[in-house]
Write a protein that holds these residues in place. Structure first.
Motif, PDB file in Angstrom:
ATOM      1  N   TRP A  54       7.227   4.901  14.625  1.00  0.00           N
ATOM      2  CA  TRP A  54       5.991   4.133  14.522  1.00  0.00           C
ATOM      3  C   TRP A  54       5.044   4.414  15.671  1.00  0.00           C
ATOM      4  CZ3 TRP A  54       4.165   0.703  18.031  1.00  0.00           C
ATOM      5  CH2 TRP A  54       5.036  -0.084  18.793  1.00  0.00           C
ATOM      6  N   ARG A  57       3.232   7.194  14.280  1.00  0.00           N
ATOM      7  CA  ARG A  57       2.388   6.753  13.168  1.00  0.00           C
ATOM      8  C   ARG A  57       1.043   6.226  13.669  1.00  0.00           C
ATOM      9  NH1 ARG A  57       3.043   4.700   7.903  1.00  0.00           N
ATOM     10  NH2 ARG A  57       5.245   5.278   7.994  1.00  0.00           N
ATOM     11  N   GLU A 237       4.560  -3.930  10.913  1.00  0.00           N
ATOM     12  CA  GLU A 237       5.159  -2.871  10.097  1.00  0.00           C
ATOM     13  C   GLU A 237       6.088  -3.417   9.023  1.00  0.00           C
ATOM     14  OE1 GLU A 237       5.414   1.131  10.538  1.00  0.00           O
ATOM     15  OE2 GLU A 237       3.479   0.158  10.354  1.00  0.00           O
ATOM     16  N   ARG A 240       5.610  -3.069   5.191  1.00  0.00           N
ATOM     17  CA  ARG A 240       6.046  -1.907   4.400  1.00  0.00           C
ATOM     18  C   ARG A 240       7.403  -2.130   3.750  1.00  0.00           C
ATOM     19  NH1 ARG A 240       6.572   3.368   7.013  1.00  0.00           N
ATOM     20  NH2 ARG A 240       7.163   2.341   8.944  1.00  0.00           N
ATOM     21  N   TRP A 241       8.177  -3.075   4.276  1.00  0.00           N
ATOM     22  CA  TRP A 241       9.538  -3.274   3.779  1.00  0.00           C
ATOM     23  C   TRP A 241       9.611  -4.342   2.700  1.00  0.00           C
ATOM     24  CZ3 TRP A 241      11.057  -4.467   9.484  1.00  0.00           C
ATOM     25  CH2 TRP A 241      10.787  -3.336  10.273  1.00  0.00           C
ATOM     26  N   THR A 247      -0.749  -6.535   2.072  1.00  0.00           N
ATOM     27  CA  THR A 247      -1.563  -5.915   3.109  1.00  0.00           C
ATOM     28  C   THR A 247      -1.836  -6.914   4.221  1.00  0.00           C
ATOM     29  OG1 THR A 247      -3.716  -6.562   2.191  1.00  0.00           O
ATOM     30  CG2 THR A 247      -2.713  -4.514   1.334  1.00  0.00           C
TER      31      THR A 247
END
Length: 323
Positions: A54, A57, A237, A240-241, A247
């Motif tokens: 990350w 990222r 983050e 995402r899981w 969002t």
């Protein structure tokens, strides 16, 4: 009151002061004793892999392998606060209560929270000392790292001191340390705070990271307990899981729509150098607020007003630390 680099006052309510950890990690000690050092090394390697993923990222540099002395870190952070013209920044951790309090002396726009184990002997007295004698402004707990349930009556003396002193208590729930970290614990859900929040109604509890994988549970808790707040900190983050589309703008909209703007506080979870202040998280959250249709007056509460109220700051901290 001064406008930040973003054009309005900002109090970053969730950062970490990067210093070497002065205390043994009880999780590490327990794991090594039961499973061995080799397996612990694998656990930490898995964690490091995620962190590096990350960091890349977001285009962040890898944190330093060794942290310099606390006084050096304080000067580096002061430069970050000045460059962004922040009203204040709040550090949730910093090695120990005394280490953090000493490092922040002479830096009135840099505030700290006590962060000792609430299950440790004399924890309530230590909280009183850290706030009254050392000038720390609140209390931070990582629930999934505790050796017992956070709703234990054993901890009620700690919450009673927080209530007496009128300080906020931030409690991290949900996944801890990201990928490779803690995914399950008896304190994983924010709903575990229900009984303490009901018992200590004058304590402003804050749950960071939008509940960190448990936004629905946090919304239920906030619906039931009006003294529970949320902070927006970090890269979030965990979105995402989730097994459904979600969002950052969705989170801002849902919390704003459900509990209003007065119980939402901005934070970045900034910590390590050479990254310093994670301005990218500021930009992402501002974009999400705009997408969610949150008006500027409510944005200003989220980014400064609510934190100022809970911390007893007012707005307009001068260089002598007066508000």
């Amino acid at each position: 009151m001064r406008d930040s680099a973003w054009g309005f006052p900002v109090i970053d309510v969730h950062c970490h002061f990067p210093v070497p950890d002065e205390y043994p990690n009880w999780l590490e000690q327990t794991y090594v004793a039961e499973h061995g050092a080799e397996k612990w090394a694998k656990v930490r390697a898995d964690w490091r892999w995620y962190q590096e993923e990350w960091w890349a990222r977001y285009g962040f540099p890898v944190p330093e392998d060794e942290e310099p002395a606390a006084e050096v870190q304080a000067q580096r952070w002061q430069a970050q606060v000045d460059a962004a013209a922040l009203e204040a920044v709040v550090f949730m951790t910093g090695g120990s209560n005394d280490t953090l309090a000493t490092a922040l002396e002479g830096h009135p726009r840099m505030l700290g929270f006590a962060h000792h184990d609430p299950f440790s002997p004399g924890a309530a007295d230590e909280l009183r000392r850290a706030v009254v004698d050392r000038g720390l402004r609140g209390y931070k707990v990582i629930a999934p790292a505790l050796p017992g349930p956070i709703d234990s009556r054993e901890l009620y003396p700690v919450w009673a001191v927080a209530e007496e002193l009128g300080i906020p208590v931030l409690v991290h729930f949900g996944t801890n340390d990201g990928g490779g970290g803690t995914a399950w614990h008896e304190n994983i859900s924010p709903l575990r705070l229900h009984e303490p929040a009901k018992a200590f109604t004058h304590v402003p509890f804050i749950v960071p990271h939008f509940g960190c994988s448990y936004p629905g549970e946090l919304l239920q808790l906030m619906w039931a307990c009006r003294n529970v707040h949320v902070d927006t900190s970090g890269n979030n983050e965990w979105i995402r899981w989730m097994p459904y589309p979600l969002t950052l703008a969705d989170l801002f909209h849902r919390f704003h729509d459900t509990v209003g703007p007065e119980r939402i506080l901005f934070g970045s979870d900034s910590a390590s150098f050479p990254r310093g202040l994670a301005r990218k998280y500021y930009d992402l959250q501002l974009a999400a607020i705009a997408e969610a249709g949150i008006p500027d007056a409510d944005r200003d509460l989220i980014f400064a007003g609510n934190a100022a109220r809970l911390l007893g700051l007012g707005l307009g901290i001068d260089d002598a630390g007066e508000a």
